[in-house]
Design a protein around this motif. Structure first.
Motif, PDB file in Angstrom:
ATOM      1  N   ARG A   1       1.193  -0.902   0.497  1.00  0.00           N
ATOM      2  CA  ARG A   1       0.003  -0.055  -0.287  1.00  0.00           C
ATOM      3  C   ARG A   1       0.900   1.075  -0.188  1.00  0.00           C
ATOM      4  O   ARG A   1       1.508   1.215   1.282  1.00  0.00           O
ATOM      5  CB  ARG A   1      -0.713   0.053   0.937  1.00  0.00           C
ATOM      6  CG  ARG A   1      -1.723  -1.060   1.392  1.00  0.00           C
ATOM      7  CD  ARG A   1      -2.418  -1.327   2.605  1.00  0.00           C
ATOM      8  NE  ARG A   1      -3.676  -1.803   1.969  1.00  0.00           N
ATOM      9  CZ  ARG A   1      -3.766  -3.043   3.042  1.00  0.00           C
ATOM     10  NH1 ARG A   1      -2.562  -3.781   3.049  1.00  0.00           N
ATOM     11  NH2 ARG A   1      -4.993  -4.211   2.333  1.00  0.00           N
TER      12      ARG A   1
ATOM     13  N   GLU B   1      -4.617   1.059  -8.666  1.00  0.00           N
ATOM     14  CA  GLU B   1      -3.855  -0.489  -8.092  1.00  0.00           C
ATOM     15  C   GLU B   1      -3.329  -0.783  -9.219  1.00  0.00           C
ATOM     16  O   GLU B   1      -4.059  -0.916 -10.543  1.00  0.00           O
ATOM     17  CB  GLU B   1      -4.630  -1.455  -7.203  1.00  0.00           C
ATOM     18  CG  GLU B   1      -5.682  -1.924  -7.754  1.00  0.00           C
ATOM     19  CD  GLU B   1      -6.284  -2.968  -7.180  1.00  0.00           C
ATOM     20  OE1 GLU B   1      -6.825  -2.606  -5.617  1.00  0.00           O
ATOM     21  OE2 GLU B   1      -7.075  -4.338  -7.791  1.00  0.00           O
TER      22      GLU B   1
ATOM     23  N   GLY C   1       0.515  -0.088   5.138  1.00  0.00           N
ATOM     24  CA  GLY C   1       0.545  -0.931   4.362  1.00  0.00           C
ATOM     25  C   GLY C   1       2.350  -0.736   3.676  1.00  0.00           C
ATOM     26  O   GLY C   1       3.254  -1.768   3.037  1.00  0.00           O
TER      27      GLY C   1
END
Length: 817
Positions: free
Chosen positions: A141, A208, A327
């Motif tokens: 992340r 992502e 993350g």
């Protein structure tokens, strides 16, 4: 750490080399080979016999074998060719893990004499392992505010191979413009793998992305491994967790219980809120799927899930990842050192063991060769050995941790057929641990005991006239040995010298020692015999013993008495002359008999069986003398017949008879003996025939038969009147006197006897000599058959003359009386 391990390995090699230099029985320089891992079973490693200066024949003769310290046999020695071959598939990663060098040491052990060769086989690596990432999927992340050049660490791929066969490069597939991989070795010697952000991220443009990081090794052909990377773009988290130490080290006793805390790791994050919350995750080394550790995700405490074993692994390497709420993550290494505890008893491994042992084994013979080892370390691994009973056996150090079990005194199977030896190995731990190994040494028999008879001599008995092959007894010998050495066979030993020739009538059964007499024996010819029986065992060479067997023949009553006097087969029969004036007890004659038997079977007794007048005579029971029981009377018959029974004392008794004739005479000088034709058996048979014919034809020929019988009587009377006269010598009187004194009469006398015919009785009378002055040679026969002379009749019993027989008695008939 790796340098330290290399230094320790080098030190061990130097120590081993020094130990070999001080051992006269071992080779100073080890024999070295190399072989590639995963080699097929039976692959040739090297010519071990040639390199050791031996021949294949020596390998077999000296019982060559391979002995390793850990007891595992990775290689096999072909004694026929002397080559060293691979025993089973070798996996370098399993045997040596990540060590730069993988060496498998062992010893070539030879006996007679004891000799050792150290052999070292280096296992060469091949590219047989694929690079493996710890995690199949990794998620990052990443804040969108991350600057280009930001680095995101990844776990490097682990390849169990070494050298050029390990991971050489990483790349991204498919390639993208945002990330690249960076890998290498830091100044600390630690390898690293990082994702490098090449350009700023824009979450609004792409939230992502996913790609693969591929690890490629340097093998030929190369092998690859990959992990899936997922990038989630976040907003505003610009600080990653940081561990307080890059490497954490801890120690734990191998006997620590489950749930014990090993150590605690700690990471910090300067961010606040959820971006500053850190969680811990434990990754263990590749290949250790069954982890013995667990980490608390909140506190970072690492605990044991099961007890550790120092002998299985001395150091455990762990990887801990710390991840914050945003993350970001960090990774540290944890090294857990296991501290040895004395929890392993010594082990005794037998390399060779000889059983059974011959009882004539010389002292100093090696019975067993064994090695002792302890998987503990330090003082816990130092071992001492002891033998409980050292009367016949002892322990002798051989080489390193090898011991020999040897004999120290002579062995005797008959005294102790088996020895149970207990060897105890103890370590130097506190408290010490011990283990015991039992050797059961059987003693094999040697033919060192001759058979022994249960008697010094034997006496056996057999009755004469035995049946063929009769059992008379048995000899028995025992042998203290066993097996064939105790199997006793019997035989007749040859006698020394011709005077002691072996009796052919005796035989012995070779299996059970039964003695037999093969043929009937006669006591009168063989009363006893001696033979030598030999008992021999079946050993090599055989041992034997002899014993004397005496065979005694027992007498049986198988011989009847034999009458020697009077002779029973002489012709004419013997007649004794008894004067009528003899008194009671007068000796008439004596019966002499013998018996060929012995003992009571030869004791003879004499009995009067039959006589013309039984009351007139008596017979001596033991002497056989025939005497007058009473004086002779006028009523006594002139001619007396006696039948004497001679009987022995056997069971049943056997007997014989002796026939005697006696003539009762008033005056021996008047004796006359008629000389007429003997009345033979043919005449009696003829008369009988006439009588039968007369009875058959009595109704027809009665008158004729009566006339013939009357005429025949007249004729016979005339013949008697014309009978001859025998004259005795003038020495008759003196001879009679001498004979009377001796109890009998001499034979050379002439008598005149006149017999008349009659239906039931015959008469005769002894007459005085007519011419006493004549010498014996002048005795002559009368002038003719027609001359007749009558004598007074003397009654004679019916036993003496047959009815209707001729009235004249010849000289032969007279002597037969």
């Amino acid at each position: 750490r790796r340098r330290r391990i290399r230094a320790m390995a080098l030190a061990r090699q130097v120590l081993c080399l020094s130990a070999f230099l001080w051992l006269p029985l071992a080779r100073a320089e080890p024999i070295r080979y190399s072989v590639a891992e995963e080699a097929e079973s039976g692959s040739v490693v090297g010519e071990l016999a040639d390199d050791a200066g031996l021949t294949p024949a020596q390998l077999s003769a000296r019982r060559a074998r391979l002995v390793s310290e850990d007891g595992r046999q990775h290689f096999r020695l072909e004694r026929a060719s002397g080559r060293l071959v691979v025993a089973a598939r070798l996996d370098r990663e399993e045997l040596c893990a990540q060590s730069n060098t993988c060496m498998l040491p062992f010893e070539l052990l030879l006996s007679n004499p004891l000799q050792f060769f150290r052999v070292e086989v280096t296992l060469d690596d091949i590219n047989d392992n694929t690079p493996i990432f710890r995690e199949d999927r990794v998620t990052f992340r990443i804040p969108e505010t991350s600057d280009p050049g930001s680095r995101f660490p990844l776990e490097i791929a682990r390849d169990l191979d070494i050298g050029s066969n390990t991971v050489q490069e990483y790349n991204i597939s498919p390639e993208n413009e945002y990330f690249s991989v960076s890998y290498g070795i830091r100044n600390t010697g630690k390898k690293y793998l990082e994702l490098v952000l090449e350009k700023p991220l824009d979450r609004e443009e792409q939230e992502e992305m996913e790609f693969k990081v591929i690890a490629v090794d340097g093998g030929s052909p190369p092998r690859t491994g990959n992990t899936q990377v997922k990038i989630i773009i976040l907003d505003v988290n610009d600080n990653a967790p940081i561990f307080t130490q890059e490497v954490y080290q801890g120690q734990v006793l191998e006997n620590m219980p489950e749930g014990s805390v090993v150590l605690t790791v700690k990471a910090t994050d300067q961010d606040a809120g959820i971006n500053g919350d850190i969680s811990y995750h434990l990754n263990e080394v590749v290949g250790q799927s069954d982890s013995a550790f667990v980490i608390d995700p909140i506190t970072g405490e690492i605990k044991l899930t099961k007890p550790l074993d120092f002998e299985a692994a001395q150091i455990h390497e762990l990887s801990v990842r710390a991840t914050d709420g945003g993350g970001f993550s960090a990774i540290c290494k944890v090294l857990v050192e296991v501290v040895d505890v004395n929890d392993n008893a010594p082990e005794l491994v037998v390399s060779s063991f000889s059983s059974p042992l011959p009882e004539n084994t010389v002292p100093g013979t090696v019975v067993a060769l064994f090695t002792v080892r302890d998987r503990d370390s330090g003082a816990n691994g130092k071992i001492s050995c002891a033998l409980e009973d050292q009367l016949f056996f002892s322990l002798r150090p051989a080489y390193k941790n090898y011991y020999e079990l040897v004999t120290v005194s002579a062995l005797d199977r008959e005294e102790t057929p088996q020895y149970v030896l207990r060897v105890t190995a103890a370590d130097a731990g506190s408290p010490p641990l011990t283990s015991t190994h039992t050797f059961s040494v059987d003693i094999s028999d040697v033919n060192d005991n001759a058979p022994v008879f249960n008697q010094t001599s034997y006496t056996m008995y057999v009755r004469e006239n035995n049946v063929g092959t009769v059992f008379v007894g048995a000899v028995s010998a025992a042998d203290a040995d066993v097996g064939l050495n105790a199997k006793v066979s019997y035989s007749l030993a040859a006698e020394q010298g011709p005077e002691r020739a072996r009796c052919s009538c005796i035989s012995v059964n070779s299996e059970n020692g039964h003695v037999f007499v093969l043929r009937p024996l006669d006591y009168e010819h063989l009363r006893q015999s001696e033979v030598t029986v030999s008992a021999s065992d079946a050993g090599s060479p055989p041992l034997r013993a002899n014993v004397t067997v005496r065979l005694v023949v027992l007498d049986e009553n198988d011989n009847a008495p034999l009458v020697l006097y009077p002779a029973q087969e002489s012709s004419p029969a013997w007649s004794e002359l008894v004067p009528v004036s003899a008194e009671a007890g007068y000796l008439i004659s004596k019966v002499v008999a013998v018996d060929a038997d012995s003992g009571q079977n030869s004791w003879l007794s004499y009995h009067l069986l039959r006589a013309t007048d039984p009351g007139l005579f008596s017979v001596g029971l033991q002497s056989g003398e025939v005497r007058l029981r009473r004086p002779v009377t006028e009523r006594d018959s002139v001619k007396q017949k006696l039948l004497v029974l001679v009987r022995d004392n056997g069971q049943p008794p056997l007997s014989a008879t002796a026939a005697l004739s006696a003539l009762l005479l008033k005056d021996f000088s008047d004796v006359r003996l008629p000389h007429a034709s003997p009345a033979t058996e043919d005449q009696d048979a003829s008369l009988t025939t006439y009588l039968i014919l007369a009875l058959v034809f009595v109704s027809l020929l009665f008158l004729v038969s009566t006339a013939v019988l009357l005429a025949r009587k007249v004729c016979r009377r005339k013949e008697l009147k014309a009978g001859h006269v025998l004259y005795a010598a003038d020495t008759l009187q003196s001879g009679l006197a001498h004979a009377a004194a001796a109890g009998t009469l001499p034979r050379p006398y002439c008598y005149e006897i006149s017999l008349t015919t009659g239906s039931g009785n015959s008469e005769f009378r002894f007459l005085k000599p007519i011419l006493p002055s004549l010498s014996p040679q002048h005795c002559a026969v009368g002038q003719g058959p027609d001359e007749e002379q009558e004598f007074p009749a003397v009654p004679v019993s019916t036993e003496d003359m047959a009815p209707d027989s001729a009235g004249t008695l010849s000289a032969g008939q007279f002597n037969a009386l």
